[in-house]
Design a protein around this motif. Structure first.
Motif, PDB file in Angstrom:
ATOM      1  N   SER A 171     -10.864   8.817  -2.179  1.00 37.27           N
ATOM      2  CA  SER A 171      -9.808   8.412  -3.106  1.00 37.27           C
ATOM      3  C   SER A 171      -9.802   9.279  -4.372  1.00 37.27           C
ATOM      4  CB  SER A 171      -9.880   6.932  -3.455  1.00 37.27           C
ATOM      5  OG  SER A 171      -8.629   6.513  -3.985  1.00 37.27           O
ATOM      6  N   LEU A 172      -8.913   8.945  -5.275  1.00 31.98           N
ATOM      7  CA  LEU A 172      -8.674   9.771  -6.457  1.00 31.98           C
ATOM      8  C   LEU A 172      -7.814   8.982  -7.432  1.00 31.98           C
ATOM      9  CD1 LEU A 172      -5.405  11.287  -6.175  1.00 31.98           C
ATOM     10  CD2 LEU A 172      -6.544  11.496  -3.987  1.00 31.98           C
ATOM     11  N   GLY A 173      -7.668   9.541  -8.632  1.00 36.79           N
ATOM     12  CA  GLY A 173      -6.696   8.990  -9.564  1.00 36.79           C
ATOM     13  C   GLY A 173      -7.203   7.887 -10.467  1.00 36.79           C
ATOM     14  N   VAL A 214      -6.889  -1.535  -7.210  1.00 35.33           N
ATOM     15  CA  VAL A 214      -5.760  -2.158  -6.520  1.00 35.33           C
ATOM     16  C   VAL A 214      -5.100  -1.154  -5.571  1.00 35.33           C
ATOM     17  CG1 VAL A 214      -4.203  -1.700  -8.472  1.00 35.33           C
ATOM     18  CG2 VAL A 214      -3.590  -3.458  -6.824  1.00 35.33           C
ATOM     19  N   ILE A 215      -4.757  -1.631  -4.370  1.00 37.96           N
ATOM     20  CA  ILE A 215      -4.029  -0.817  -3.389  1.00 37.96           C
ATOM     21  C   ILE A 215      -2.542  -1.159  -3.524  1.00 37.96           C
ATOM     22  CG2 ILE A 215      -3.620  -0.469  -0.891  1.00 37.96           C
ATOM     23  CD1 ILE A 215      -6.308   0.553  -1.376  1.00 37.96           C
ATOM     24  N   GLY A 216      -1.695  -0.136  -3.580  1.00 38.55           N
ATOM     25  CA  GLY A 216      -0.262  -0.410  -3.687  1.00 38.55           C
ATOM     26  C   GLY A 216       0.563   0.829  -3.419  1.00 38.55           C
ATOM     27  N   SER A 271       0.860  -1.190   0.000  1.00 36.48           N
ATOM     28  CA  SER A 271       0.000   0.000   0.000  1.00 36.48           C
ATOM     29  C   SER A 271       0.891   1.233   0.000  1.00 36.48           C
ATOM     30  CB  SER A 271      -0.906   0.021   1.239  1.00 36.48           C
ATOM     31  OG  SER A 271      -0.147   0.258   2.411  1.00 36.48           O
ATOM     32  N   GLY A 272       0.290   2.375  -0.250  1.00 38.83           N
ATOM     33  CA  GLY A 272       1.047   3.625  -0.158  1.00 38.83           C
ATOM     34  C   GLY A 272       1.568   3.827   1.257  1.00 38.83           C
ATOM     35  N   MET A 273       0.754   3.482   2.259  1.00 38.14           N
ATOM     36  CA  MET A 273       1.194   3.658   3.644  1.00 38.14           C
ATOM     37  C   MET A 273       2.362   2.726   3.992  1.00 38.14           C
ATOM     38  SD  MET A 273      -0.334   6.269   4.544  1.00 38.14           S
ATOM     39  CE  MET A 273       0.730   6.283   5.981  1.00 38.14           C
ATOM     40  N   ALA A 274       2.374   1.521   3.419  1.00 37.71           N
ATOM     41  CA  ALA A 274       3.523   0.629   3.641  1.00 37.71           C
ATOM     42  C   ALA A 274       4.785   1.246   3.031  1.00 37.71           C
ATOM     43  CB  ALA A 274       3.256  -0.748   3.040  1.00 37.71           C
ATOM     44  N   ALA A 319       9.808  13.060  -1.321  1.00 39.48           N
ATOM     45  CA  ALA A 319       8.651  13.675  -1.976  1.00 39.48           C
ATOM     46  C   ALA A 319       7.583  12.620  -2.235  1.00 39.48           C
ATOM     47  CB  ALA A 319       9.066  14.335  -3.285  1.00 39.48           C
ATOM     48  N   ASP A 320       6.381  12.868  -1.715  1.00 41.74           N
ATOM     49  CA  ASP A 320       5.220  12.041  -2.059  1.00 41.74           C
ATOM     50  C   ASP A 320       4.720  12.562  -3.410  1.00 41.74           C
ATOM     51  OD1 ASP A 320       2.680  10.942  -2.382  1.00 41.74           O
ATOM     52  OD2 ASP A 320       2.213  10.988  -0.242  1.00 41.74           O
ATOM     53  N   ASN A 321       4.912  11.765  -4.448  1.00 35.01           N
ATOM     54  CA  ASN A 321       4.623  12.215  -5.825  1.00 35.01           C
ATOM     55  C   ASN A 321       3.321  11.625  -6.364  1.00 35.01           C
ATOM     56  OD1 ASN A 321       5.624  13.889  -7.911  1.00 35.01           O
ATOM     57  ND2 ASN A 321       6.323  12.105  -9.081  1.00 35.01           N
ATOM     58  N   ILE A 365      -0.083  17.470   4.271  1.00 38.24           N
ATOM     59  CA  ILE A 365       0.304  16.146   3.785  1.00 38.24           C
ATOM     60  C   ILE A 365      -0.884  15.210   3.947  1.00 38.24           C
ATOM     61  CG2 ILE A 365       2.800  16.325   4.162  1.00 38.24           C
ATOM     62  CD1 ILE A 365       2.348  14.771   6.823  1.00 38.24           C
ATOM     63  N   TYR A 366      -0.805  14.081   3.298  1.00 41.32           N
ATOM     64  CA  TYR A 366      -1.864  13.076   3.370  1.00 41.32           C
ATOM     65  C   TYR A 366      -2.159  12.729   4.833  1.00 41.32           C
ATOM     66  CZ  TYR A 366      -4.292   8.684   2.456  1.00 41.32           C
ATOM     67  OH  TYR A 366      -5.205   7.678   2.412  1.00 41.32           O
ATOM     68  N   GLY A 367      -3.445  12.655   5.175  1.00 40.00           N
ATOM     69  CA  GLY A 367      -3.843  12.430   6.563  1.00 40.00           C
ATOM     70  C   GLY A 367      -3.266  11.156   7.154  1.00 40.00           C
ATOM     71  N   GLY A 368      -3.173  10.096   6.356  1.00 36.33           N
ATOM     72  CA  GLY A 368      -2.626   8.826   6.839  1.00 36.33           C
ATOM     73  C   GLY A 368      -1.143   8.938   7.166  1.00 36.33           C
ATOM     74  N   THR A 369      -0.440   9.770   6.407  1.00 34.93           N
ATOM     75  CA  THR A 369       0.987   9.995   6.659  1.00 34.93           C
ATOM     76  C   THR A 369       1.154  10.736   7.981  1.00 34.93           C
ATOM     77  OG1 THR A 369       1.334  10.135   4.277  1.00 34.93           O
ATOM     78  CG2 THR A 369       3.107  10.982   5.677  1.00 34.93           C
ATOM     79  N   PHE A 370       0.324  11.774   8.189  1.00 37.33           N
ATOM     80  CA  PHE A 370       0.351  12.540   9.443  1.00 37.33           C
ATOM     81  C   PHE A 370       0.043  11.614  10.632  1.00 37.33           C
ATOM     82  CE2 PHE A 370      -1.896  15.257  12.560  1.00 37.33           C
ATOM     83  CZ  PHE A 370      -0.883  16.159  12.837  1.00 37.33           C
ATOM     84  N   ILE A 403       7.905  16.180   1.953  1.00 36.81           N
ATOM     85  CA  ILE A 403       7.008  17.087   1.225  1.00 36.81           C
ATOM     86  C   ILE A 403       6.013  16.300   0.369  1.00 36.81           C
ATOM     87  CG2 ILE A 403       8.692  18.980   1.134  1.00 36.81           C
ATOM     88  CD1 ILE A 403       9.233  18.203  -1.806  1.00 36.81           C
ATOM     89  N   GLU A 404       4.925  16.987   0.026  1.00 40.94           N
ATOM     90  CA  GLU A 404       3.910  16.435  -0.881  1.00 40.94           C
ATOM     91  C   GLU A 404       3.513  17.614  -1.766  1.00 40.94           C
ATOM     92  OE1 GLU A 404       0.921  14.085   1.234  1.00 40.94           O
ATOM     93  OE2 GLU A 404      -0.569  14.900  -0.130  1.00 40.94           O
ATOM     94  N   THR A 405       3.634  17.468  -3.084  1.00 39.31           N
ATOM     95  CA  THR A 405       3.329  18.603  -3.956  1.00 39.31           C
ATOM     96  C   THR A 405       2.793  18.144  -5.302  1.00 39.31           C
ATOM     97  OG1 THR A 405       4.252  20.568  -5.052  1.00 39.31           O
ATOM     98  CG2 THR A 405       5.813  18.796  -4.644  1.00 39.31           C
TER      99      THR A 405
HETATM  100  C1  LIG Z   1      -3.699   7.635  -0.926  1.00 37.31           C
HETATM  101  C2  LIG Z   1      -2.466   8.359  -0.565  1.00 37.31           C
HETATM  102  C3  LIG Z   1      -1.506   7.804   0.299  1.00 37.31           C
HETATM  103  C4  LIG Z   1      -1.712   6.456   0.971  1.00 37.31           C
HETATM  104  O1  LIG Z   1      -1.747   5.409   0.058  1.00 37.31           O
HETATM  105  P1  LIG Z   1      -2.602   4.048   0.246  1.00 37.31           P
HETATM  106  O2  LIG Z   1      -2.343   3.345  -1.038  1.00 37.31           O
HETATM  107  O3  LIG Z   1      -4.019   4.436   0.459  1.00 37.31           O
HETATM  108  O4  LIG Z   1      -2.029   3.340   1.429  1.00 37.31           O
HETATM  109  C5  LIG Z   1      -0.359   8.542   0.540  1.00 37.31           C
HETATM  110  N1  LIG Z   1      -0.168   9.747  -0.004  1.00 37.31           N
HETATM  111  C6  LIG Z   1      -1.075  10.317  -0.825  1.00 37.31           C
HETATM  112  C7  LIG Z   1      -0.806  11.668  -1.403  1.00 37.31           C
HETATM  113  C8  LIG Z   1      -2.252   9.657  -1.141  1.00 37.31           C
HETATM  114  O5  LIG Z   1      -3.157  10.224  -1.938  1.00 37.31           O
END
Ligand SMILES: *Cc1c(COP(=O)(O)O)cnc(C)c1O
Length: 401
Positions: free
Chosen positions: A344-346, A224-226, A94-97, A190-192, A118-123, A161-163
């Motif tokens: 979600s998005l994208g 898919v989550i990744g 997942s992105g969080m992993a 950078a969270d891209n 920044i993304y709430g899960g990251t915070f 950073i996230e931008t």
């Molecule tokens: C969704 C998201 C995450 C977390 O990713 P998951 O795949 O949901 O674990 C992290 N950063 C940003 C900017 C996101 O949009």
């Protein structure tokens, strides 16, 4: 039979993707995805196998156990690395992993300077998991590069950073913050996720590590989550790869295959996403019921000039504000027919999200107020449907709300 396959595979031209100067749409389709050597299969096979046979004592053929490495995952990792112009790529479950793998390089006593948006899960991971382990954080206004320099301490190991950021699309000047990080000896991460590698490649602008939620534009189909982490630094890569194997948050081969399948159309999707988003943003900006429209592609965006130099396109997230409160938001989202009301998005489908009650519900009302997320704020993830349908949908819902 087997010899016939082997002979044919040998005749398949091998594409040395990583070392060949091809462009980004070609990379997405070809890098890491040479025809399967055993059969010549055009699509990368789903290697749904835990383990791989050894030829002799101490002689694996390259793969041993799928937590450590799996051929379908390798294809995805090589492709993602090439898109970000990175030497190394690692895929996660997942992105969080992926965020957590990057966080694994922090030790008790280390300090991180992070952009506040920044993304709430990251915070949440930073504050609820890393702070109790002895890592400290300072959050700064990411739109001011000097703010990162001002917050540095002798023990600052990382800048995060996230931008553009979620949901108000503030930009961070990657080159300026990269210079600050380099001077201090801190790693810039950078969270891209929002721009995708198609519109922005922070490793070429001074970032040391790029991470992605591949759940979003990279995979692109909301199925898919990744996550992924990319870097040019051999030492950082060794550390991250060690953690990937040690902690084990790896994606399964099917998920890697789905991400690869999505990735093949990254270029055409992103071009259409951005064209639709620009039209949606211009439509909303001119609408009398819309108080404010935020999109880096609008000249009214305070960092439009930076977006033009740092990005190859403005992405497909458009945020806007209605004047009324929750009642009006409710009437608006219920009147939509094409835009789906979801988090979600994208993905290819257009979505609308209400940050106050959805993505940013974990924040207190005062915190939201401080960062500018009001009741009337709505975030669109603009999809790749016919633009006329999207504009008609928005026009109809705005008339009804
Ligand atoms: C969704 C998201 C995450 C977390 O990713 P998951 O795949 O949901 O674990 C992290 N950063 C940003 C900017 C996101 O949009």
């Amino acid at each position: 039979m087997k010899e016939r396959y082997a002979a044919r595979a040998a005749a398949v031209p091998v594409f040395a993707g990583k070392d060949t100067a091809v462009r980004i749409a070609t990379k997405a389709i070809r890098v890491g995805q040479n025809p399967d050597p055993a059969t010549g299969s055009i699509a990368v096979p789903v290697y749904q196998s835990v383990n791989f046979v050894f030829d002799d004592v101490g002689q694996p053929r390259g793969y041993e156990y799928s937590r450590s490495a799996n051929p379908t995952r390798t294809a995805l990792e090589e492709c993602l690395a090439s898109l970000e112009e990175a030497k190394h790529g690692l895929a996660f479950g997942s992105g969080m992993a992926a965020v957590d793998a990057v966080g694994s390089i922090l030790r008790p006593g280390d300090h991180v300077v992070s952009a506040e948006h920044i993304y709430g899960g990251t915070f949440r991971l930073f504050e609820k998991v890393y702070v109790p382990r002895g890592v400290s954080f300072t959050y700064v206004d990411g739109t001011r590069a000097e703010a990162f320099a001002e917050a540095l301490k002798p023990n600052t190991k990382m800048i995060w950073i996230e931008t553009p950021a979620n949901p108000l699309l503030q930009l961070v000047d990657v080159r300026a913050v990269g210079a600050i990080a380099r001077k201090h000896g801190a790693a810039l991460v950078a969270d891209n996720t929002f721009p995708s590698p198609y519109f922005q490649r922070p490793l070429t602008q001074g970032a040391d590590i790029v991470m992605h939620s591949t759940t979003k534009y990279v995979s692109g189909h909301s199925d898919v989550i990744g996550g992924a982490v990319l870097t040019n630094d051999d030492r950082l890569h060794e550390q991250l790869k060690f953690y990937q194997n040690a902690a084990g948050a790896v994606p399964g081969p099917w998920d890697c295959w789905l991400s690869l399948r999505g990735l093949k159309t990254l270029a055409v999707r992103m071009r259409q996403h951005a064209a639709n988003a620009q039209a949606v943003a211009e439509f909303l900006a001119a609408h009398p019921k819309v108080r404010e429209t935020i999109y880096p592609g609008l000249p009214s965006h305070p960092q439009h000039a930076l977006a033009r130099t740092q990005m190859d396109g403005f992405g497909a997230i458009v945020t806007f504000r209605l004047d009324g409160g929750r009642e009006q938001v409710s009437r608006f989202v219920r009147a939509l027919r094409i835009f789906l009301f979801a988090e979600s998005l994208g993905g290819v489908e257009s979505l609308v999200c209400h940050p106050t009650t959805m993505s940013h519900a974990v924040m207190t009302a005062q915190e939201r107020e401080r960062v500018g997320i009001t009741e009337g704020t709505l975030r669109l993830s603009v999809g790749i449907e016919d633009i006329e349908d999207l504009l008609e949908d928005l026009a109809g819902a705005l008339a009804d709300c």
